[in-house]
Design a protein around this motif. Structure first.
Motif, PDB file in Angstrom:
ATOM      1  N   THR A 140       0.811  -1.227   0.000  1.00  0.00           N
ATOM      2  CA  THR A 140       0.000   0.000   0.000  1.00  0.00           C
ATOM      3  C   THR A 140       0.834   1.263   0.000  1.00  0.00           C
ATOM      4  O   THR A 140       0.293   2.363  -0.191  1.00  0.00           O
ATOM      5  N   ILE A 141       2.148   1.144   0.227  1.00  0.00           N
ATOM      6  CA  ILE A 141       2.963   2.364   0.332  1.00  0.00           C
ATOM      7  C   ILE A 141       3.883   2.571  -0.869  1.00  0.00           C
ATOM      8  O   ILE A 141       4.652   3.540  -0.895  1.00  0.00           O
ATOM      9  N   GLY A 142       3.829   1.681  -1.843  1.00  0.00           N
ATOM     10  CA  GLY A 142       4.666   1.863  -3.017  1.00  0.00           C
ATOM     11  C   GLY A 142       4.935   0.557  -3.735  1.00  0.00           C
ATOM     12  O   GLY A 142       4.491  -0.507  -3.287  1.00  0.00           O
ATOM     13  N   PRO A 143       5.658   0.619  -4.859  1.00  0.00           N
ATOM     14  CA  PRO A 143       5.957  -0.582  -5.647  1.00  0.00           C
ATOM     15  C   PRO A 143       6.688  -1.636  -4.825  1.00  0.00           C
ATOM     16  O   PRO A 143       7.668  -1.326  -4.143  1.00  0.00           O
ATOM     17  N   VAL A 144       6.206  -2.859  -4.907  1.00  0.00           N
ATOM     18  CA  VAL A 144       6.812  -3.943  -4.137  1.00  0.00           C
ATOM     19  C   VAL A 144       8.256  -4.176  -4.561  1.00  0.00           C
ATOM     20  O   VAL A 144       9.149  -4.359  -3.724  1.00  0.00           O
ATOM     21  N   TRP A 145       8.510  -4.158  -5.861  1.00  0.00           N
ATOM     22  CA  TRP A 145       9.859  -4.432  -6.345  1.00  0.00           C
ATOM     23  C   TRP A 145      10.858  -3.403  -5.815  1.00  0.00           C
ATOM     24  O   TRP A 145      11.998  -3.747  -5.469  1.00  0.00           O
ATOM     25  N   LEU A 146      10.423  -2.129  -5.707  1.00  0.00           N
ATOM     26  CA  LEU A 146      11.319  -1.088  -5.219  1.00  0.00           C
ATOM     27  C   LEU A 146      11.612  -1.283  -3.734  1.00  0.00           C
ATOM     28  O   LEU A 146      12.763  -1.115  -3.293  1.00  0.00           O
ATOM     29  N   GLN A 147      10.603  -1.645  -2.969  1.00  0.00           N
ATOM     30  CA  GLN A 147      10.812  -1.896  -1.541  1.00  0.00           C
ATOM     31  C   GLN A 147      11.775  -3.061  -1.323  1.00  0.00           C
ATOM     32  O   GLN A 147      12.653  -3.009  -0.452  1.00  0.00           O
ATOM     33  N   ILE A 148      11.624  -4.114  -2.135  1.00  0.00           N
ATOM     34  CA  ILE A 148      12.513  -5.263  -2.016  1.00  0.00           C
ATOM     35  C   ILE A 148      13.940  -4.881  -2.365  1.00  0.00           C
ATOM     36  O   ILE A 148      14.897  -5.293  -1.693  1.00  0.00           O
ATOM     37  N   MET A 149      14.114  -4.067  -3.399  1.00  0.00           N
ATOM     38  CA  MET A 149      15.456  -3.634  -3.775  1.00  0.00           C
ATOM     39  C   MET A 149      16.101  -2.795  -2.683  1.00  0.00           C
ATOM     40  O   MET A 149      17.289  -2.940  -2.384  1.00  0.00           O
ATOM     41  N   ILE A 150      15.309  -1.905  -2.064  1.00  0.00           N
ATOM     42  CA  ILE A 150      15.845  -1.059  -0.990  1.00  0.00           C
ATOM     43  C   ILE A 150      16.246  -1.903   0.212  1.00  0.00           C
ATOM     44  O   ILE A 150      17.360  -1.776   0.746  1.00  0.00           O
TER      45      ILE A 150
END
Length: 208
Positions: A140-150
């Motif tokens: 709900t707070i942003g792209p899943v792929w970007l969160q995983i990369m971070i």
């Protein structure tokens, strides 16, 4: 970016995992004692960069699920990784550490490459991240792929820092011991035995 409280919990878990002795730490220590501090740090960087550019990409885009769906693909990769570790071990036996004759730059490049390739050929890393990272992702707070990369990048930085500290300790010990050729040959056998042990562990480990 995950919420701060979630991120702090994640980093606490990541640090706990990274300070626990495992194959990566063992590999770095073996490289440091065999080739010196700089090579140990290079091995740590190779492992860390492989984690980010390879395993994080797999986890972020769900490709690591391939290993779960096709056991044969998993087995092919891990057997290739085990064979590579055996090849490294043979090289350590044939070329025991001799600091006076060793090119520091060559040793650093070799350690980095070996750390990078070894990490890529360990499918359990991909399986671990595809299972671990999504627990801290909030769609709900942003792209899943970007969160995983971070999160994955932060995990890798933490692990690389810990492994670099291990490399400094192993490198300092090796500098004191390698002046004696006999000791150097013994250390070569010890380092090779570590690599062979990691190869056996990787080849015979079960998929979890």
């Amino acid at each position: 970016m995950p919420h701060l409280d979630t991120f702090l919990i994640f980093m606490a878990g990541a640090l706990a995992l990274n300070v626990t002795p495992g194959p990566d730490m063992t590999f770095v220590l073996a490289q440091a004692t065999h080739r010196g501090t700089r090579a140990g740090v290079a091995a740590a960087l190779g492992i860390g960069i492989a984690t980010i550019v390879f395993h994080m990409t797999l986890a972020a885009f769900g490709l690591a699920a391939l290993f779960a769906a096709f056991p044969l693909a998993y087995d092919v990769v891990r057997y290739a990784g085990a064979a590579y570790l055996v090849w490294i071990a043979v090289g350590m036996i044939r070329n025991p550490p001799k600091l006076s004759e060793m090119s520091a730059e060559e040793g650093v490049r070799t350690a980095f490459r070996q750390g990078f390739v070894t990490n890529i050929f360990n499918p359990k890393v991909a399986i671990f991240f595809i299972a671990f990272l999504p627990q801290f992702v909030n769609p709900t707070i942003g792209p899943v792929w970007l969160q995983i990369m971070i999160l994955g990048t932060c995990f890798s930085i933490s692990g690389t820092t810990v492994n670099a500290i291990v490399a400094f300790g192993g490198g300092k010990l090796s500098e004191k011991l390698k002046a004696n050729p006999i000791v150097g040959r013994i250390m070569g056998w010890i380092s090779a035995s570590v690599m062979l042990g990691l190869a056996v562990r990787l080849a015979w480990s079960e998929r979890r």
